[in-house]
Design an enzyme around this catalytic site. Structure first.
Site, PDB file in Angstrom:
ATOM      1  N   TYR A   1      -2.669   5.948   8.793  1.00 38.48           N
ATOM      2  CA  TYR A   1      -1.666   4.917   8.564  1.00 38.48           C
ATOM      3  C   TYR A   1      -0.300   5.426   9.022  1.00 38.48           C
ATOM      4  O   TYR A   1       0.272   6.329   8.422  1.00 38.48           O
ATOM      5  CB  TYR A   1      -1.598   4.524   7.088  1.00 38.48           C
ATOM      6  CG  TYR A   1      -2.896   4.012   6.501  1.00 38.48           C
ATOM      7  CD1 TYR A   1      -3.883   3.437   7.294  1.00 38.48           C
ATOM      8  CD2 TYR A   1      -3.142   4.090   5.136  1.00 38.48           C
ATOM      9  CE1 TYR A   1      -5.072   2.966   6.741  1.00 38.48           C
ATOM     10  CE2 TYR A   1      -4.318   3.612   4.577  1.00 38.48           C
ATOM     11  CZ  TYR A   1      -5.285   3.066   5.390  1.00 38.48           C
ATOM     12  OH  TYR A   1      -6.462   2.609   4.831  1.00 38.48           O
TER      13      TYR A   1
ATOM     14  N   SER B   1      -8.929  -4.592   0.774  1.00 34.34           N
ATOM     15  CA  SER B   1      -8.643  -5.974   1.200  1.00 34.34           C
ATOM     16  C   SER B   1      -9.234  -6.987   0.220  1.00 34.34           C
ATOM     17  O   SER B   1      -9.883  -7.955   0.627  1.00 34.34           O
ATOM     18  CB  SER B   1      -9.181  -6.235   2.614  1.00 34.34           C
ATOM     19  OG  SER B   1      -8.457  -5.508   3.575  1.00 34.34           O
ATOM     20  N   PRO B   2      -9.001  -6.806  -1.077  1.00 35.87           N
ATOM     21  CA  PRO B   2      -9.592  -7.710  -2.069  1.00 35.87           C
ATOM     22  C   PRO B   2      -8.991  -9.111  -2.037  1.00 35.87           C
ATOM     23  O   PRO B   2      -9.546 -10.031  -2.639  1.00 35.87           O
ATOM     24  CB  PRO B   2      -9.295  -7.016  -3.400  1.00 35.87           C
ATOM     25  CG  PRO B   2      -8.036  -6.259  -3.143  1.00 35.87           C
ATOM     26  CD  PRO B   2      -8.171  -5.768  -1.732  1.00 35.87           C
ATOM     27  N   LEU B   3      -7.858  -9.252  -1.329  1.00 37.33           N
ATOM     28  CA  LEU B   3      -7.221 -10.566  -1.201  1.00 37.33           C
ATOM     29  C   LEU B   3      -7.358 -11.119   0.212  1.00 37.33           C
ATOM     30  O   LEU B   3      -6.577 -11.976   0.638  1.00 37.33           O
ATOM     31  CB  LEU B   3      -5.741 -10.466  -1.599  1.00 37.33           C
ATOM     32  CG  LEU B   3      -5.499 -10.026  -3.051  1.00 37.33           C
ATOM     33  CD1 LEU B   3      -4.011  -9.876  -3.327  1.00 37.33           C
ATOM     34  CD2 LEU B   3      -6.132 -11.002  -4.031  1.00 37.33           C
TER      35      LEU B   3
END
Length: 328
Positions: free
Chosen positions: A56, A203-205
């Site tokens: 990142y 990335s739960p959303l």
């Protein structure tokens, strides 16, 4: 804040983690001061589980997280990852699981984070050219040397997980999981549960889609990598938005936001599932934490399933080249 246990080796984390990737790259806009404030606020509210990776930035996110936790190391369960190679210009150079690379990456992460030990060290993507036994063997050496406490894998297949776990216990598998990405239900969660491995949902959303923030493609800022994601493009966008609108209706009836409902749905999938929503603002962080107070009854879950059934999402979750890096 509740706690959850990942694996059977003693790794305890907050029931909701904080993904730090977007603070440094991929999502448009960067404000290091607000990002540090967000991490501090997370710790104040009991979110102890922080997630970063050497890729990142590259590297700059680990530096940022290291700065933010200075003086508060004892409050943090720190997770980082290795395996995705990037050049000085940010170019993606492939996946590397060679033992010597594992060690070099760990040393680099320790230095950038400013810590003596990494709590949870993941292989970010599986190197299909290197036997997983060799990679995990090198990771196990780091545990024995006291540089790493627990081991994890990311986006690994059930067969790879079994082989890895036979070399050294794996405490957590991190893979995308949400209302619009339910691939883990096709054997992956069952394998983890059989072996006693915790599941970390990134990335739960749905990269923000499930929050209801995006109503049209143009709502995505210029330079945001989601503009390249198939689920955000063309007809896929509207098809996915139509389902999200139905989820939003349920969230309004529950007195929650769509994001809180989506996170509560994940929590309801099992006490071994820990979502790590990413955000770079204190407001969004506090909204996400509100999911802890959202209770979903069997009837609620059935209704969500009816409007957002498994497989509803239009489009693959990554562009074609990125999908090739997924272990299957």
């Amino acid at each position: 804040m509740e706690s959850r246990t990942l694996g059977t080796q003693g790794l305890v984390v907050s029931a909701l983690g904080l993904g730090c990737m977007g603070m440094s790259e991929f999502y448009a806009g960067r404000d290091d001061a607000e990002s540090v404030a967000t991490i501090h606020r997370a710790l104040d509210l009991g979110v102890t589980f922080l997630d970063t990776a050497d890729m990142y930035g590259p590297h700059t996110n680990e530096v940022l997280v290291g700065q933010a936790i200075r003086g508060r190391r004892g409050e943090v369960v720190l997770a980082t990852k290795f395996g995705n190679m990037r050049g000085p210009d940010g170019a993606f150079l492939g996946v590397n699981g060679r033992p010597e690379y594992v060690r070099a990456c760990c040393e680099g992460s320790l230095a950038r984070l400013g810590v003596e030990v990494i709590d949870l060290y993941y292989q970010h993507r599986v190197d299909k050219s290197v036997p997983i036994e060799e990679t995990v063997g090198a990771m196990a050496d780091l545990v024995r040397e006291g540089k790493v406490r627990f081991l994890g894998l990311s986006e690994a297949s059930p067969a790879t997980i079994r082989r890895a776990h036979a070399v050294h216990p794996v405490s957590a598998l991190q893979t995308e999981y949400s209302l619009w990405t339910r691939d883990p239900e096709d054997g992956l969660l069952a394998t983890c549960r059989e072996l006693g491995i915790g599941f970390v949902a990134y990335s739960p959303l749905g990269r923000g889609f499930l929050t209801g923030r995006f109503r049209r493609f143009e709502d995505l800022p210029e330079g945001d990598y989601r503009r390249l994601a198939p689920r955000f493009q063309g007809e896929n966008f509207q098809k996915n938005l139509d389902v999200v609108a139905k989820v939003e209706e349920i969230s309004r009836e529950k007195g929650s936001t769509p994001a809180q409902l989506a996170l509560a749905w994940l929590h309801a999938q099992g006490t071994d599932v820990v979502p790590i929503p990413g955000t770079k603002s204190r407001g969004r962080l506090e909204e996400n934490i509100g999911a802890i107070g959202v209770s979903l009854s069997p009837a609620d879950l059935a209704r969500i399933e009816a409007v957002a059934p498994k497989g509803f999402t239009a489009g693959p979750r990554y562009p074609e080249m990125a999908m090739k890096a997924i272990d299957a």
